[in-house]
Design a protein around this motif. Structure first.
Motif, PDB file in Angstrom:
ATOM      1  N   LEU A 325     -22.393 -15.473   3.398  1.00 53.77           N
ATOM      2  CA  LEU A 325     -21.760 -14.310   3.646  1.00 53.77           C
ATOM      3  C   LEU A 325     -20.338 -14.151   3.041  1.00 53.77           C
ATOM      4  O   LEU A 325     -19.834 -13.098   2.585  1.00 53.77           O
ATOM      5  N   SER A 326     -19.687 -15.341   2.902  1.00 54.85           N
ATOM      6  CA  SER A 326     -18.351 -15.502   2.491  1.00 54.85           C
ATOM      7  C   SER A 326     -18.235 -15.083   0.864  1.00 54.85           C
ATOM      8  O   SER A 326     -17.323 -14.663   0.715  1.00 54.85           O
ATOM      9  N   ARG A 327     -19.378 -15.017   0.270  1.00 58.08           N
ATOM     10  CA  ARG A 327     -19.425 -14.528  -1.273  1.00 58.08           C
ATOM     11  C   ARG A 327     -19.678 -13.152  -1.475  1.00 58.08           C
ATOM     12  O   ARG A 327     -20.055 -12.743  -2.611  1.00 58.08           O
ATOM     13  N   VAL A 328     -19.932 -12.347  -0.410  1.00 55.82           N
ATOM     14  CA  VAL A 328     -20.677 -11.052  -0.517  1.00 55.82           C
ATOM     15  C   VAL A 328     -19.323 -10.117  -0.682  1.00 55.82           C
ATOM     16  O   VAL A 328     -18.527 -10.273   0.547  1.00 55.82           O
ATOM     17  N   ARG A 329     -19.605  -8.969  -1.134  1.00 59.84           N
ATOM     18  CA  ARG A 329     -18.634  -7.993  -1.047  1.00 59.84           C
ATOM     19  C   ARG A 329     -18.995  -6.769  -0.314  1.00 59.84           C
ATOM     20  O   ARG A 329     -20.166  -6.244  -0.371  1.00 59.84           O
ATOM     21  N   VAL A 330     -18.062  -6.433   0.546  1.00 60.91           N
ATOM     22  CA  VAL A 330     -18.274  -5.212   1.331  1.00 60.91           C
ATOM     23  C   VAL A 330     -17.900  -3.926   0.673  1.00 60.91           C
ATOM     24  O   VAL A 330     -16.622  -3.874   0.229  1.00 60.91           O
ATOM     25  N   LEU A 331     -18.669  -2.936   0.581  1.00 62.99           N
ATOM     26  CA  LEU A 331     -18.542  -1.618  -0.219  1.00 62.99           C
ATOM     27  C   LEU A 331     -17.760  -0.588   0.667  1.00 62.99           C
ATOM     28  O   LEU A 331     -16.860   0.007   0.354  1.00 62.99           O
ATOM     29  N   ARG A 332     -18.410  -0.437   1.703  1.00 62.37           N
ATOM     30  CA  ARG A 332     -17.662   0.538   2.820  1.00 62.37           C
ATOM     31  C   ARG A 332     -18.293   0.397   4.089  1.00 62.37           C
ATOM     32  O   ARG A 332     -18.840  -0.527   4.794  1.00 62.37           O
ATOM     33  N   SER A 333     -17.322   1.019   5.064  1.00 60.55           N
ATOM     34  CA  SER A 333     -17.593   1.040   6.542  1.00 60.55           C
ATOM     35  C   SER A 333     -17.378   2.494   7.094  1.00 60.55           C
ATOM     36  O   SER A 333     -17.021   3.365   6.211  1.00 60.55           O
ATOM     37  N   TRP A 334     -17.717   2.455   8.254  1.00 57.87           N
ATOM     38  CA  TRP A 334     -17.812   3.814   9.052  1.00 57.87           C
ATOM     39  C   TRP A 334     -17.655   3.617  10.380  1.00 57.87           C
ATOM     40  O   TRP A 334     -17.893   2.447  10.941  1.00 57.87           O
ATOM     41  N   GLY A 335     -17.548   4.506  11.440  1.00 61.85           N
ATOM     42  CA  GLY A 335     -17.093   4.102  12.753  1.00 61.85           C
ATOM     43  C   GLY A 335     -17.936   5.579  13.473  1.00 61.85           C
ATOM     44  O   GLY A 335     -17.721   6.477  13.088  1.00 61.85           O
ATOM     45  N   GLY A 336     -18.505   5.177  14.375  1.00 62.45           N
ATOM     46  CA  GLY A 336     -19.100   6.237  15.292  1.00 62.45           C
ATOM     47  C   GLY A 336     -18.626   6.007  16.792  1.00 62.45           C
ATOM     48  O   GLY A 336     -17.741   4.940  17.220  1.00 62.45           O
ATOM     49  N   ILE A 337     -18.462   7.164  17.691  1.00 60.51           N
ATOM     50  CA  ILE A 337     -17.831   7.052  18.792  1.00 60.51           C
ATOM     51  C   ILE A 337     -18.710   6.780  19.766  1.00 60.51           C
ATOM     52  O   ILE A 337     -19.720   7.692  20.144  1.00 60.51           O
ATOM     53  N   MET A 338     -18.806   5.895  20.626  1.00 61.63           N
ATOM     54  CA  MET A 338     -19.526   5.367  21.624  1.00 61.63           C
ATOM     55  C   MET A 338     -19.037   5.949  23.143  1.00 61.63           C
ATOM     56  O   MET A 338     -17.809   5.523  23.417  1.00 61.63           O
ATOM     57  N   ASP A 339     -19.964   6.341  23.864  1.00 61.76           N
ATOM     58  CA  ASP A 339     -19.591   6.641  25.185  1.00 61.76           C
ATOM     59  C   ASP A 339     -19.872   5.642  25.919  1.00 61.76           C
ATOM     60  O   ASP A 339     -21.249   5.540  26.572  1.00 61.76           O
ATOM     61  N   MET A 340     -19.140   4.608  26.123  1.00 60.42           N
ATOM     62  CA  MET A 340     -19.541   3.619  27.030  1.00 60.42           C
ATOM     63  C   MET A 340     -19.443   3.812  28.621  1.00 60.42           C
ATOM     64  O   MET A 340     -18.482   4.082  29.114  1.00 60.42           O
ATOM     65  N   SER A 341     -20.679   3.457  29.139  1.00 60.19           N
ATOM     66  CA  SER A 341     -20.763   3.687  30.729  1.00 60.19           C
ATOM     67  C   SER A 341     -20.411   2.497  31.471  1.00 60.19           C
ATOM     68  O   SER A 341     -20.091   1.321  30.816  1.00 60.19           O
ATOM     69  N   MET A 342     -20.145   2.714  32.681  1.00 62.22           N
ATOM     70  CA  MET A 342     -19.484   1.615  33.475  1.00 62.22           C
ATOM     71  C   MET A 342     -20.403   0.486  33.687  1.00 62.22           C
ATOM     72  O   MET A 342     -20.044  -0.767  33.680  1.00 62.22           O
ATOM     73  N   ASP A 343     -21.789   0.741  33.506  1.00 64.87           N
ATOM     74  CA  ASP A 343     -22.498  -0.479  33.492  1.00 64.87           C
ATOM     75  C   ASP A 343     -23.686  -0.833  32.202  1.00 64.87           C
ATOM     76  O   ASP A 343     -24.240  -1.476  32.390  1.00 64.87           O
ATOM     77  N   GLY A 344     -23.085  -0.138  31.027  1.00 67.47           N
ATOM     78  CA  GLY A 344     -23.898  -0.230  29.941  1.00 67.47           C
ATOM     79  C   GLY A 344     -25.374   0.261  29.724  1.00 67.47           C
ATOM     80  O   GLY A 344     -25.765   0.153  28.737  1.00 67.47           O
ATOM     81  N   SER A 345     -25.472   1.344  30.467  1.00 68.32           N
ATOM     82  CA  SER A 345     -26.880   2.120  30.693  1.00 68.32           C
ATOM     83  C   SER A 345     -26.589   3.367  30.648  1.00 68.32           C
ATOM     84  O   SER A 345     -25.294   3.974  31.291  1.00 68.32           O
ATOM     85  N   PRO A 346     -27.489   4.175  30.182  1.00 73.70           N
ATOM     86  CA  PRO A 346     -27.284   5.783  30.087  1.00 73.70           C
ATOM     87  C   PRO A 346     -27.256   6.563  31.236  1.00 73.70           C
ATOM     88  O   PRO A 346     -27.586   6.249  32.263  1.00 73.70           O
ATOM     89  N   ILE A 347     -27.190   7.766  31.018  1.00 77.01           N
ATOM     90  CA  ILE A 347     -27.039   8.759  32.102  1.00 77.01           C
ATOM     91  C   ILE A 347     -28.092   9.947  31.498  1.00 77.01           C
ATOM     92  O   ILE A 347     -27.901  10.516  30.472  1.00 77.01           O
ATOM     93  N   ILE A 348     -29.107  10.321  32.193  1.00 68.03           N
ATOM     94  CA  ILE A 348     -30.020  11.364  31.987  1.00 68.03           C
ATOM     95  C   ILE A 348     -30.180  12.078  33.337  1.00 68.03           C
ATOM     96  O   ILE A 348     -31.090  11.754  34.071  1.00 68.03           O
ATOM     97  N   ASP A 349     -29.512  13.011  33.614  1.00 63.44           N
ATOM     98  CA  ASP A 349     -29.527  13.723  35.176  1.00 63.44           C
ATOM     99  C   ASP A 349     -28.982  15.071  35.157  1.00 63.44           C
ATOM    100  O   ASP A 349     -28.474  15.552  34.266  1.00 63.44           O
ATOM    101  N   ARG A 350     -29.127  15.932  36.238  1.00 63.15           N
ATOM    102  CA  ARG A 350     -28.494  16.936  36.409  1.00 63.15           C
ATOM    103  C   ARG A 350     -27.162  16.821  37.059  1.00 63.15           C
ATOM    104  O   ARG A 350     -26.653  15.684  37.436  1.00 63.15           O
ATOM    105  N   THR A 351     -26.275  17.699  37.154  1.00 64.23           N
ATOM    106  CA  THR A 351     -24.762  17.583  37.398  1.00 64.23           C
ATOM    107  C   THR A 351     -24.814  18.601  38.731  1.00 64.23           C
ATOM    108  O   THR A 351     -25.794  19.031  39.143  1.00 64.23           O
ATOM    109  N   GLY A 352     -23.607  18.609  39.134  1.00 62.28           N
ATOM    110  CA  GLY A 352     -23.000  19.431  40.617  1.00 62.28           C
ATOM    111  C   GLY A 352     -23.403  20.850  40.255  1.00 62.28           C
ATOM    112  O   GLY A 352     -23.460  21.561  41.050  1.00 62.28           O
ATOM    113  N   LEU A 353     -23.291  21.390  38.826  1.00 62.71           N
ATOM    114  CA  LEU A 353     -23.621  22.617  38.977  1.00 62.71           C
ATOM    115  C   LEU A 353     -25.044  22.672  38.459  1.00 62.71           C
ATOM    116  O   LEU A 353     -25.874  21.934  37.584  1.00 62.71           O
TER     117      LEU A 353
END
Length: 416
Positions: A325-353
């Protein structure tokens, strides 16, 4: 219009002048039964399954930008179900099964490619951990193979097997894993939901959540107030900011995850490979570009771009695994916004409302979970109770001490 070989042929004879838009561009109605905040993969999948599985079509998906502008178009396209814990494994396997029939289901080419996912291991302890994970996968009916160094060398001879610091001893292979064209997933779900009557409203940012008598009455948007019976949040990395509009503080942090694409190369990586001695994962696109990524940026951010320190870190890990890979050229990059939970697992649930529902905290697993997330979130919204495969993703598990810690890293979001 239904896509088929015949429709392609006939439209070709007509000069391709009769193709219709993939989805409508409706103006928002004053009231909906269900409003989904977030037009990414999870929001669109939820709308699709609400209409398809539950017959709920009076639905609006509100997207602040355009479809595909968020994380559904900003990831490394990997799908897999090689999880260890009982709260995660059945869920991601449900997602894998939905991926396998997805293109026929919503009549759109999402380029699902089950080319295999291989996790490398570099020590006896890591081998034992992968053995345990593979056994757990097999107990749930998920395919898993533990390969030794010779088997991995036959598959991927260009890896650095004899690195004195990170010798490759073998790997855990899931052959049904692979990649899917990320933005096509968003387009396919958008088209499928629209065909069933869902309104997809782009360039409509939610600026406030109006409440009345302990319930959500509707949302303030840049296109005016829209009332609803039920409000569902699927805003990915912006979940904290949207939930704050309803007075809810979520147990998540937002971080940027960068991804990269190289120049086009001749095919040499058949599947997806992950580095066991560092966080690095790589595959090759159909156009020949290497698609790869690594760790999240170490600070909180809502920007869709990262820093050069992480670029260097990812490049170092990649070169340690594949020296070429040291000889490979990188063309582009991008970034996504990650919502990182406290334990690394997701939330699918109702809320207090009572009529407010939450889909958040997906960390690194958001894209691969898209079909199952939408399926289970639609079940929760329509029936008011969690789907059995998402029952562990409760919001109150952090207060109750029932963390779903797949990596065993504790309650520290940036480590997951």
């Amino acid at each position: 219009m239904r896509y088929s070989a015949l429709s392609v042929f006939l439209n070709g004879l007509r000069g391709n002048k009769d193709w219709k838009p993939a989805w409508r561009q409706p103006d928002p109605k004053p009231h909906y039964d269900v409003i989904l905040v977030g037009g990414g993969g999870h929001g669109l999948a939820t709308a699709y399954y609400l209409a398809k599985e539950h017959g709920i079509t009076d639905v609006a998906v509100l997207e602040k930008s355009y479809i595909g502008s968020g994380n559904v178009g900003r990831n490394t396209t990997i799908i897999r179900s090689n999880y260890l814990l009982s709260g995660n494994n059945p869920f991601y396997e449900l997602s894998m099964k939905l991926w396998e029939g997805l293109e026929q289901d919503f009549n759109f080419n999402a380029m699902v490619s089950q080319r295999g996912v291989l996790n490398l291991y570099h020590s006896d302890g890591q081998r034992d951990a992968y053995t345990r994970r593979g056994n757990a996968m097999r107990l749930y009916g998920v395919d898993a193979e533990l390969l030794d160094s010779a088997a991995v060398r036959r598959m991927l001879p260009f890896l650095d097997f004899d690195n004195a610091r990170f010798p490759i001893q073998g790997g855990l292979l899931q052959r049904r894993g692979g990649t899917v064209r990320h933005d096509a997933v968003g387009w396919g779900y958008a088209r499928g939901a629209d065909r069933r009557g869902v309104d997809i409203i782009q360039n409509c940012e939610v600026t406030g959540i109006r409440q009345k008598d302990g319930q959500v009455a509707g949302v303030e948007t840049t296109r005016g107030f829209i009332a609803c019976n039920k409000l569902a949040l699927a805003a990915a990395g912006n979940s904290s900011r949207v939930a704050e509009m309803a007075g809810i503080r979520l147990p998540i942090e937002s971080h940027v995850l960068q991804a990269f694409v190289s120049e086009g190369l001749k095919p040499f990586i058949d599947g997806v490979v992950t580095f066991g001695a560092g966080h690095f994962y790589i595959s090759q696109s159909d156009k020949g570009g290497l698609v790869f990524g690594g760790d999240i940026d170490g600070y909180n951010s809502y920007a869709q771009r990262g820093n050069l320190t992480t670029v260097e870190h990812v490049a170092e890990a990649g070169k340690a695994m594949i020296p070429g890979l040291s000889r490979v050229r990188v063309l582009r990059s991008w970034g996504g916004i990650m919502d990182m939970s406290m334990d690394g697992s997701p939330i699918i649930d109702r809320t207090g409302l009572e009529n407010l529902y939450l889909n958040a905290g997906w960390c690194y697993g958001g894209f691969k979970a898209t079909p199952a997330s939408g399926f289970c979130f639609a079940h929760l919204i329509a029936r008011g109770v969690p789907h059995r495969t998402a029952a562990a993703f409760r919001l109150d598990r952090f207060a109750r001490g029932y963390l779903l810690d797949e990596k065993g890293q504790g309650a520290q979001p940036n480590l997951h």
